[in-house]
Design a protein around this motif. Structure first.
Motif, PDB file in Angstrom:
ATOM      1  N   GLY A 197      32.564  -0.259  25.991  1.00 27.99           N
ATOM      2  CA  GLY A 197      31.656  -0.141  27.115  1.00 27.99           C
ATOM      3  C   GLY A 197      30.817   1.102  27.069  1.00 27.99           C
ATOM      4  O   GLY A 197      30.812   1.849  26.074  1.00 27.99           O
ATOM      5  N   TRP A 198      30.095   1.312  28.160  1.00 27.74           N
ATOM      6  CA  TRP A 198      29.199   2.461  28.312  1.00 27.74           C
ATOM      7  C   TRP A 198      29.448   3.117  29.660  1.00 27.74           C
ATOM      8  O   TRP A 198      29.577   2.438  30.683  1.00 27.74           O
ATOM      9  N   SER A 199      29.502   4.422  29.617  1.00 29.96           N
ATOM     10  CA  SER A 199      29.524   5.225  30.821  1.00 29.96           C
ATOM     11  C   SER A 199      28.358   6.190  30.736  1.00 29.96           C
ATOM     12  O   SER A 199      27.767   6.372  29.669  1.00 29.96           O
ATOM     13  N   ARG A 200      28.012   6.825  31.849  1.00 26.22           N
ATOM     14  CA  ARG A 200      26.914   7.782  31.840  1.00 26.22           C
ATOM     15  C   ARG A 200      27.218   8.938  32.767  1.00 26.22           C
ATOM     16  O   ARG A 200      28.001   8.820  33.714  1.00 26.22           O
ATOM     17  N   GLN A 201      26.567  10.052  32.466  1.00 19.49           N
ATOM     18  CA  GLN A 201      26.709  11.235  33.300  1.00 19.49           C
ATOM     19  C   GLN A 201      25.348  11.874  33.477  1.00 19.49           C
ATOM     20  O   GLN A 201      24.726  12.310  32.497  1.00 19.49           O
ATOM     21  N   ALA A 202      24.911  11.921  34.720  1.00 25.76           N
ATOM     22  CA  ALA A 202      23.649  12.564  35.054  1.00 25.76           C
ATOM     23  C   ALA A 202      23.922  14.018  35.400  1.00 25.76           C
ATOM     24  O   ALA A 202      25.048  14.378  35.784  1.00 25.76           O
ATOM     25  N   PRO A 203      22.916  14.889  35.289  1.00 26.30           N
ATOM     26  CA  PRO A 203      23.114  16.315  35.599  1.00 26.30           C
ATOM     27  C   PRO A 203      23.665  16.506  37.011  1.00 26.30           C
ATOM     28  O   PRO A 203      23.139  15.943  37.973  1.00 26.30           O
ATOM     29  N   GLY A 204      24.733  17.267  37.111  1.00 20.09           N
ATOM     30  CA  GLY A 204      25.317  17.572  38.410  1.00 20.09           C
ATOM     31  C   GLY A 204      26.131  16.454  39.021  1.00 20.09           C
ATOM     32  O   GLY A 204      26.574  16.568  40.169  1.00 20.09           O
ATOM     33  N   LYS A 205      26.335  15.373  38.280  1.00 21.39           N
ATOM     34  CA  LYS A 205      27.077  14.237  38.813  1.00 21.39           C
ATOM     35  C   LYS A 205      28.284  13.931  37.930  1.00 21.39           C
ATOM     36  O   LYS A 205      28.360  14.337  36.788  1.00 21.39           O
ATOM     37  N   GLN A 206      29.224  13.172  38.502  1.00 19.84           N
ATOM     38  CA  GLN A 206      30.395  12.757  37.740  1.00 19.84           C
ATOM     39  C   GLN A 206      30.036  11.617  36.796  1.00 19.84           C
ATOM     40  O   GLN A 206      29.090  10.864  37.035  1.00 19.84           O
ATOM     41  N   ARG A 207      30.827  11.527  35.735  1.00 13.68           N
ATOM     42  CA  ARG A 207      30.640  10.418  34.813  1.00 13.68           C
ATOM     43  C   ARG A 207      30.996   9.119  35.517  1.00 13.68           C
ATOM     44  O   ARG A 207      31.971   9.068  36.274  1.00 13.68           O
ATOM     45  N   GLU A 208      30.212   8.074  35.265  1.00 15.14           N
ATOM     46  CA  GLU A 208      30.455   6.799  35.918  1.00 15.14           C
ATOM     47  C   GLU A 208      30.373   5.654  34.914  1.00 15.14           C
ATOM     48  O   GLU A 208      29.623   5.722  33.940  1.00 15.14           O
ATOM     49  N   LEU A 209      31.126   4.607  35.192  1.00 14.98           N
ATOM     50  CA  LEU A 209      31.079   3.413  34.365  1.00 14.98           C
ATOM     51  C   LEU A 209      29.749   2.702  34.569  1.00 14.98           C
ATOM     52  O   LEU A 209      29.302   2.528  35.691  1.00 14.98           O
ATOM     53  N   VAL A 210      29.134   2.276  33.483  1.00 15.90           N
ATOM     54  CA  VAL A 210      27.905   1.490  33.542  1.00 15.90           C
ATOM     55  C   VAL A 210      28.204   0.013  33.298  1.00 15.90           C
ATOM     56  O   VAL A 210      27.841  -0.852  34.087  1.00 15.90           O
ATOM     57  N   ALA A 211      28.857  -0.277  32.187  1.00 17.91           N
ATOM     58  CA  ALA A 211      29.158  -1.662  31.835  1.00 17.91           C
ATOM     59  C   ALA A 211      30.285  -1.678  30.824  1.00 17.91           C
ATOM     60  O   ALA A 211      30.502  -0.718  30.092  1.00 17.91           O
ATOM     61  N   ARG A 212      30.999  -2.809  30.794  1.00 18.81           N
ATOM     62  CA  ARG A 212      32.133  -2.947  29.899  1.00 18.81           C
ATOM     63  C   ARG A 212      32.238  -4.395  29.470  1.00 18.81           C
ATOM     64  O   ARG A 212      31.941  -5.303  30.255  1.00 18.81           O
ATOM     65  N   ILE A 213      32.667  -4.630  28.222  1.00 23.09           N
ATOM     66  CA  ILE A 213      32.905  -5.986  27.734  1.00 23.09           C
ATOM     67  C   ILE A 213      34.278  -6.018  27.083  1.00 23.09           C
ATOM     68  O   ILE A 213      34.614  -5.162  26.263  1.00 23.09           O
ATOM     69  N   THR A 214      35.103  -6.987  27.468  1.00 19.95           N
ATOM     70  CA  THR A 214      36.459  -7.070  26.951  1.00 19.95           C
ATOM     71  C   THR A 214      36.488  -7.769  25.599  1.00 19.95           C
ATOM     72  O   THR A 214      35.479  -8.332  25.144  1.00 19.95           O
ATOM     73  N   GLY A 215      37.661  -7.761  25.005  1.00 24.73           N
ATOM     74  CA  GLY A 215      37.844  -8.450  23.742  1.00 24.73           C
ATOM     75  C   GLY A 215      37.565  -9.948  23.848  1.00 24.73           C
ATOM     76  O   GLY A 215      37.194 -10.598  22.858  1.00 24.73           O
ATOM     77  N   ARG A 216      37.729 -10.502  25.049  1.00 27.92           N
ATOM     78  CA  ARG A 216      37.463 -11.939  25.259  1.00 27.92           C
ATOM     79  C   ARG A 216      36.003 -12.200  25.604  1.00 27.92           C
ATOM     80  O   ARG A 216      35.590 -13.344  25.709  1.00 27.92           O
ATOM     81  N   GLY A 217      35.254 -11.129  25.848  1.00 20.18           N
ATOM     82  CA  GLY A 217      33.853 -11.307  26.192  1.00 20.18           C
ATOM     83  C   GLY A 217      33.542 -11.226  27.673  1.00 20.18           C
ATOM     84  O   GLY A 217      32.397 -11.420  28.076  1.00 20.18           O
ATOM     85  N   ASP A 218      34.557 -10.943  28.498  1.00 16.49           N
ATOM     86  CA  ASP A 218      34.302 -10.763  29.924  1.00 16.49           C
ATOM     87  C   ASP A 218      33.558  -9.454  30.146  1.00 16.49           C
ATOM     88  O   ASP A 218      33.810  -8.461  29.458  1.00 16.49           O
TER      89      ASP A 218
END
Length: 126
Positions: free
Chosen positions: A35-56
């Protein structure tokens, strides 16, 4: 040891598109998700998107309908297509991987701590 290499970041105008890619290498037994997470200046890291081994897939509410996560054609690769970009999407984007390690011949598994890439900068101008 797992290595994650991201590519595709850069500068885009609001409303534009960018595509991120991530390739994992090293010992990988059984992927739970990438998956992908992101961190903007002055903010906490957050989840953006994730894909499982099954494709969910799962997405942050802020990117639903604009971002699409998918597996790449190459093994252990994940892509993030980002459309309709907004200035608030500006952040460092990190690729992540969760896997189970097979620990004995009976197939017992343990979940390892997530692996992280070095990050790629995405900047969106208004």
């Amino acid at each position: 040891q797992v290595s994650l290499v991201e590519s595709g970041g850069g500068l885009a105008q609001a409303g534009g598109s960018l595509r991120l890619s991530c390739t994992a290498s090293g010992r990988i037994d059984s992927i739970n998700y990438m998956g992908w997470s992101r961190q903007a200046p002055g903010k906490q890291r957050e989840l953006v998107a994730r894909i499982t081994g099954r494709g969910d897939t799962i997405y942050a509410d802020s990117v639903k309908g604009r971002f699409t996560i998918s597996r790449g054609d190459a093994k252990n690769t994940v892509n993030l297509q980002m459309n309709s970009l907004k200035p608030e999407d500006t952040a460092i984007y990190y690729c992540t991987l969760s896997q189970d390690r097979i620990v004995n011949v009976e197939g017992a598994r343990v979940t390892l701590p997530d692996s992280w890439g070095q990050g790629t900068q995405v900047s969106v101008s208004s």
